[in-house]
Design a protein around this motif. Structure first.
Motif, PDB file in Angstrom:
ATOM      1  N   GLU A  33       0.838  -1.371  -0.156  1.00  0.00           N
ATOM      2  CA  GLU A  33       0.064   0.040  -0.154  1.00  0.00           C
ATOM      3  C   GLU A  33       0.594   1.220   0.191  1.00  0.00           C
ATOM      4  O   GLU A  33       1.911   1.545   0.689  1.00  0.00           O
ATOM      5  CB  GLU A  33      -0.880  -0.077   1.122  1.00  0.00           C
ATOM      6  CG  GLU A  33      -1.656   1.475   1.394  1.00  0.00           C
ATOM      7  CD  GLU A  33      -2.536   1.210   2.601  1.00  0.00           C
ATOM      8  OE1 GLU A  33      -2.995   2.240   2.970  1.00  0.00           O
ATOM      9  OE2 GLU A  33      -2.671   0.365   3.108  1.00  0.00           O
ATOM     10  N   TYR A  52      -5.061  -1.853  -7.279  1.00  0.00           N
ATOM     11  CA  TYR A  52      -6.294  -1.195  -7.095  1.00  0.00           C
ATOM     12  C   TYR A  52      -5.954   0.353  -6.741  1.00  0.00           C
ATOM     13  O   TYR A  52      -5.259   0.619  -5.961  1.00  0.00           O
ATOM     14  CB  TYR A  52      -6.856  -1.944  -5.985  1.00  0.00           C
ATOM     15  CG  TYR A  52      -7.161  -3.556  -6.198  1.00  0.00           C
ATOM     16  CD1 TYR A  52      -8.651  -3.685  -6.633  1.00  0.00           C
ATOM     17  CD2 TYR A  52      -6.120  -4.365  -6.348  1.00  0.00           C
ATOM     18  CE1 TYR A  52      -8.897  -5.004  -7.157  1.00  0.00           C
ATOM     19  CE2 TYR A  52      -6.577  -5.762  -6.594  1.00  0.00           C
ATOM     20  CZ  TYR A  52      -7.690  -6.013  -7.022  1.00  0.00           C
ATOM     21  OH  TYR A  52      -7.863  -7.150  -7.221  1.00  0.00           O
ATOM     22  N   CYS A  54      -7.855   4.339  -6.223  1.00  0.00           N
ATOM     23  CA  CYS A  54      -9.167   5.038  -5.980  1.00  0.00           C
ATOM     24  C   CYS A  54      -8.874   6.351  -6.559  1.00  0.00           C
ATOM     25  O   CYS A  54      -7.785   7.090  -5.822  1.00  0.00           O
ATOM     26  CB  CYS A  54      -9.288   5.181  -4.433  1.00  0.00           C
ATOM     27  SG  CYS A  54     -10.795   6.569  -4.177  1.00  0.00           S
ATOM     28  N   TYR A  69     -10.055  -0.128 -10.601  1.00  0.00           N
ATOM     29  CA  TYR A  69     -10.626   1.165 -10.133  1.00  0.00           C
ATOM     30  C   TYR A  69     -11.672   0.603  -8.916  1.00  0.00           C
ATOM     31  O   TYR A  69     -12.656   0.005  -9.284  1.00  0.00           O
ATOM     32  CB  TYR A  69     -10.948   2.203 -11.048  1.00  0.00           C
ATOM     33  CG  TYR A  69      -9.886   2.586 -11.685  1.00  0.00           C
ATOM     34  CD1 TYR A  69      -8.829   3.531 -11.282  1.00  0.00           C
ATOM     35  CD2 TYR A  69      -9.702   1.964 -13.181  1.00  0.00           C
ATOM     36  CE1 TYR A  69      -7.809   3.881 -12.296  1.00  0.00           C
ATOM     37  CE2 TYR A  69      -8.777   2.556 -13.957  1.00  0.00           C
ATOM     38  CZ  TYR A  69      -7.832   3.329 -13.448  1.00  0.00           C
ATOM     39  OH  TYR A  69      -6.842   3.785 -14.268  1.00  0.00           O
ATOM     40  N   GLU A  72     -14.084   5.056  -3.002  1.00  0.00           N
ATOM     41  CA  GLU A  72     -13.554   5.425  -1.757  1.00  0.00           C
ATOM     42  C   GLU A  72     -14.039   4.695  -0.505  1.00  0.00           C
ATOM     43  O   GLU A  72     -13.048   4.241   0.084  1.00  0.00           O
ATOM     44  CB  GLU A  72     -13.981   7.037  -1.520  1.00  0.00           C
ATOM     45  CG  GLU A  72     -13.007   7.976  -1.855  1.00  0.00           C
ATOM     46  CD  GLU A  72     -13.440   9.415  -1.457  1.00  0.00           C
ATOM     47  OE1 GLU A  72     -12.663   9.934  -0.584  1.00  0.00           O
ATOM     48  OE2 GLU A  72     -14.165  10.101  -1.829  1.00  0.00           O
ATOM     49  N   TYR A  75     -12.128   1.480  -0.885  1.00  0.00           N
ATOM     50  CA  TYR A  75     -10.582   1.607  -0.553  1.00  0.00           C
ATOM     51  C   TYR A  75     -10.396   1.677   0.854  1.00  0.00           C
ATOM     52  O   TYR A  75      -9.221   1.113   1.372  1.00  0.00           O
ATOM     53  CB  TYR A  75     -10.190   2.873  -1.435  1.00  0.00           C
ATOM     54  CG  TYR A  75      -8.528   3.039  -1.518  1.00  0.00           C
ATOM     55  CD1 TYR A  75      -7.917   2.340  -2.296  1.00  0.00           C
ATOM     56  CD2 TYR A  75      -7.926   3.644  -0.244  1.00  0.00           C
ATOM     57  CE1 TYR A  75      -6.254   2.361  -1.998  1.00  0.00           C
ATOM     58  CE2 TYR A  75      -6.774   3.771  -0.098  1.00  0.00           C
ATOM     59  CZ  TYR A  75      -5.903   3.190  -0.970  1.00  0.00           C
ATOM     60  OH  TYR A  75      -4.381   3.081  -0.706  1.00  0.00           O
ATOM     61  N   GLU A  76     -11.279   2.439   1.401  1.00  0.00           N
ATOM     62  CA  GLU A  76     -11.019   2.671   2.814  1.00  0.00           C
ATOM     63  C   GLU A  76     -11.042   1.130   3.624  1.00  0.00           C
ATOM     64  O   GLU A  76     -10.266   0.959   4.637  1.00  0.00           O
ATOM     65  CB  GLU A  76     -12.153   3.494   3.579  1.00  0.00           C
ATOM     66  CG  GLU A  76     -12.172   4.947   3.183  1.00  0.00           C
ATOM     67  CD  GLU A  76     -13.245   5.674   3.625  1.00  0.00           C
ATOM     68  OE1 GLU A  76     -13.964   5.278   4.541  1.00  0.00           O
ATOM     69  OE2 GLU A  76     -13.448   6.720   3.424  1.00  0.00           O
ATOM     70  N   ALA A  79      -7.670  -0.796   2.512  1.00  0.00           N
ATOM     71  CA  ALA A  79      -6.420  -0.024   2.831  1.00  0.00           C
ATOM     72  C   ALA A  79      -5.960  -0.322   4.270  1.00  0.00           C
ATOM     73  O   ALA A  79      -6.655   0.294   5.174  1.00  0.00           O
ATOM     74  CB  ALA A  79      -6.520   1.438   2.400  1.00  0.00           C
ATOM     75  N   THR A  83      -7.045   5.909   4.235  1.00  0.00           N
ATOM     76  CA  THR A  83      -7.418   6.443   2.814  1.00  0.00           C
ATOM     77  C   THR A  83      -6.038   6.985   2.306  1.00  0.00           C
ATOM     78  O   THR A  83      -6.067   7.678   1.275  1.00  0.00           O
ATOM     79  CB  THR A  83      -8.324   7.643   2.683  1.00  0.00           C
ATOM     80  OG1 THR A  83      -7.698   8.620   3.773  1.00  0.00           O
ATOM     81  CG2 THR A  83      -9.757   7.291   3.256  1.00  0.00           C
ATOM     82  N   GLY A  86      -4.251   6.249  -2.063  1.00  0.00           N
ATOM     83  CA  GLY A  86      -4.973   5.691  -2.978  1.00  0.00           C
ATOM     84  C   GLY A  86      -4.300   4.482  -3.880  1.00  0.00           C
ATOM     85  O   GLY A  86      -5.057   4.464  -4.857  1.00  0.00           O
TER      86      GLY A  86
END
Length: 255
Positions: A33, A52, A54, A69, A72, A75-76, A79, A83, A86
């Motif tokens: 990440e 991946y 965002c 893609y 949000e 992704y949260e 991750a 955030t 991204g």
């Protein structure tokens, strides 16, 4: 295509990679990440599987390869750091055998036995990389190198290091075969100050866990060495002790 559902199979797979060490090892893939961490993984030739992104968060250049893609909210969820930045990459794990390591004549190796905390392992990797340590060997490993917290706390330094897992016997055989000076750090043994050791020569410095130190296996296997201290406390956090030792190795080699 924008992935917006938590029930998407790919999102479920990422969640499992985040939380399940056994699944991660069995799959032989891991999560990276953050933009800097992904750049380092690719710089040091780790093979990406997919990314991946965002778009509302990510500010960098889209990497080459398979890109999905996500919203949000998705992704949260996937991750490790909320955030941040991204971008998440999935990479193939590398498996390195200690016998493949060919140390140079003035190599310095850090060996840590039984480390459990991923954050500590990440901090140790960061110090080793920053101060030019040639390899990190983990014996009796309880923490996974590819744990997301290891990658996060090492700021991706894992990718540029020679890193090995091995048993104590295998490690000792390797050190003897390659004529390393072996320096143990056992608290209740007679010892010499770290600064009086010649770390310009081929050296291996061994550390144990914070709560119990090195195991009995290493008693008498090397010259005992400790960091001199002036305060009333008699020990340091493991990652701090390793950082001081790594810096001393670099300092001596630069003189």
């Amino acid at each position: 295509m924008l992935i917006e559902s938590f029930q998407n199979d790919k999102i479920k797979n990422i969640t499992k990679l985040l939380t399940d060490n056994r699944f991660r090892k069995k799959s032989k893939i891991f999560i990276v990440e953050g933009q800097q961490e992904n750049e380092r993984a690719q710089k040091f030739d780790f093979e990406p599987v997919e990314f991946y992104i965002c778009e509302k968060i990510f500010k960098g250049e889209t990497p080459l390869g398979k890109v999905f893609y996500v919203s949000e909210k998705v992704y949260e969820k996937i991750a490790y750091r909320g955030t941040s930045e991204g971008i998440i990459g999935i990479y193939k794990a590398k498996e390195a055998d200690l016998s493949s390591f060919k140390p140079k004549k003035d190599a310095t190796v850090i060996i840590v036995e039984g480390i459990e905390k991923p954050g500590n392992l990440g901090a140790i990797l960061r110090s080793c990389e920053a101060f030019g340590i040639d390899a990190l060997i983990i014996t009796d490993a309880k923490a996974d190198f590819y744990n997301p917290n290891v990658i996060r706390s090492s700021v991706g330094c894992l990718f540029g290091m020679e890193v090995f897992q091995a048993g104590n016997e295998e490690t000792l055989d390797f050190l003897k075969k390659n004529q390393f000076g072996i320096y143990t750090t056992i608290m209740d043994k007679d010892s010499e100050d770290l600064y009086k050791r010649d770390l310009t020569k081929k050296s291996a410095i061994l550390f144990g866990t914070e709560h119990s130190g090195l195991s009995d296996f290493w008693i008498g296997k090397g010259e005992n060495t400790l960091i001199p201290m002036a305060g009333s406390i008699d020990s340091l956090n493991l990652s701090n002790a390793v950082a001081i030792t790594c810096y001393e190795s670099l300092r001596q080699k630069k003189e």
